[in-house]
Scaffold this motif. Sequence first.
Motif, mmCIF file in Angstrom:
data_model
loop_
_atom_site.group_PDB
_atom_site.id
_atom_site.type_symbol
_atom_site.label_atom_id
_atom_site.label_comp_id
_atom_site.label_asym_id
_atom_site.label_seq_id
_atom_site.Cartn_x
_atom_site.Cartn_y
_atom_site.Cartn_z
ATOM 1 N N GLN A 39 83.781 -42.028 22.639
ATOM 2 C CA GLN A 39 84.573 -42.575 21.546
ATOM 3 C C GLN A 39 84.565 -41.615 20.365
ATOM 4 N N VAL A 40 85.745 -41.432 19.780
ATOM 5 C CA VAL A 40 85.878 -40.686 18.536
ATOM 6 C C VAL A 40 86.282 -41.672 17.460
ATOM 7 N N PRO A 41 85.939 -41.379 16.216
ATOM 8 C CA PRO A 41 86.267 -42.315 15.127
ATOM 9 C C PRO A 41 87.751 -42.637 15.092
ATOM 10 N N GLY A 42 88.050 -43.912 14.979
ATOM 11 C CA GLY A 42 89.431 -44.339 14.851
ATOM 12 C C GLY A 42 90.147 -44.543 16.173
ATOM 13 N N LYS A 43 89.456 -44.273 17.280
ATOM 14 C CA LYS A 43 90.087 -44.443 18.594
ATOM 15 C C LYS A 43 89.262 -45.402 19.445
ATOM 16 N N GLU A 44 89.916 -45.935 20.473
ATOM 17 C CA GLU A 44 89.220 -46.838 21.390
ATOM 18 C C GLU A 44 88.261 -46.045 22.280
ATOM 19 N N ARG A 45 87.264 -46.761 22.746
ATOM 20 C CA ARG A 45 86.332 -46.142 23.675
ATOM 21 C C ARG A 45 87.066 -45.825 24.975
ATOM 22 N N GLU A 46 86.833 -44.632 25.497
ATOM 23 C CA GLU A 46 87.556 -44.130 26.658
ATOM 24 C C GLU A 46 86.604 -43.981 27.846
ATOM 25 N N LEU A 47 87.017 -44.494 29.002
ATOM 26 C CA LEU A 47 86.215 -44.315 30.213
ATOM 27 C C LEU A 47 86.339 -42.868 30.680
ATOM 28 N N VAL A 48 85.210 -42.211 30.854
ATOM 29 C CA VAL A 48 85.184 -40.798 31.235
ATOM 30 C C VAL A 48 84.889 -40.638 32.729
ATOM 31 N N ALA A 49 83.883 -41.344 33.208
ATOM 32 C CA ALA A 49 83.467 -41.174 34.597
ATOM 33 C C ALA A 49 82.761 -42.432 35.076
#
Length: 116
Positions: A39-49
Motif C-alpha cells: 500500500q502507498v499513501p492515498g491508494k488502496e491496498r494491492e494484492l502482490v502475491a
Amino acid sequence: QVQLVESGGGWAQPGGSLHLACVASGFTISSFAMRWYRQVPGKERELVAESARSGYTSYADSVKGRFRIFRANDRNMVSLQMSFLKPEDTAVYYCNVDFGGGNGYWGQGTQVTVSS
C-alpha cells in the motif's frame, strides 16, 4: 493469538533486490493461503502475491517475473523475494492470512523504498 510479523524491508536502488519474511504464530500456515499486499499513501491496498495451500502461486501483473513468494511450512513462515526493483515498488508491504468469513489478519507492515 494470531500474529504475523514482517521483516526485511528497507531501501534498495532501482534494479536491486530485497527479501521480505513473515513469521506466523497462533495458526499453521500449511492450512491456509498466504498473501503479500502493498500500500502507498492515498491508494488502496494491492494484492502482490499469493501462495495457495496447494503451493500454487500467483502474482500481480506489475510484479510478475520479478517477485517470488515462498512458503516454508516447517518454519511457519512465508517470504517474498523481490528482484529488479522499480521506484513504483515503493510501498508498505503487508503479510496476510484470510480464515474466511471476513476473519483475516495482517502484519504490522514493513516499508520498502526504491530510489537512487
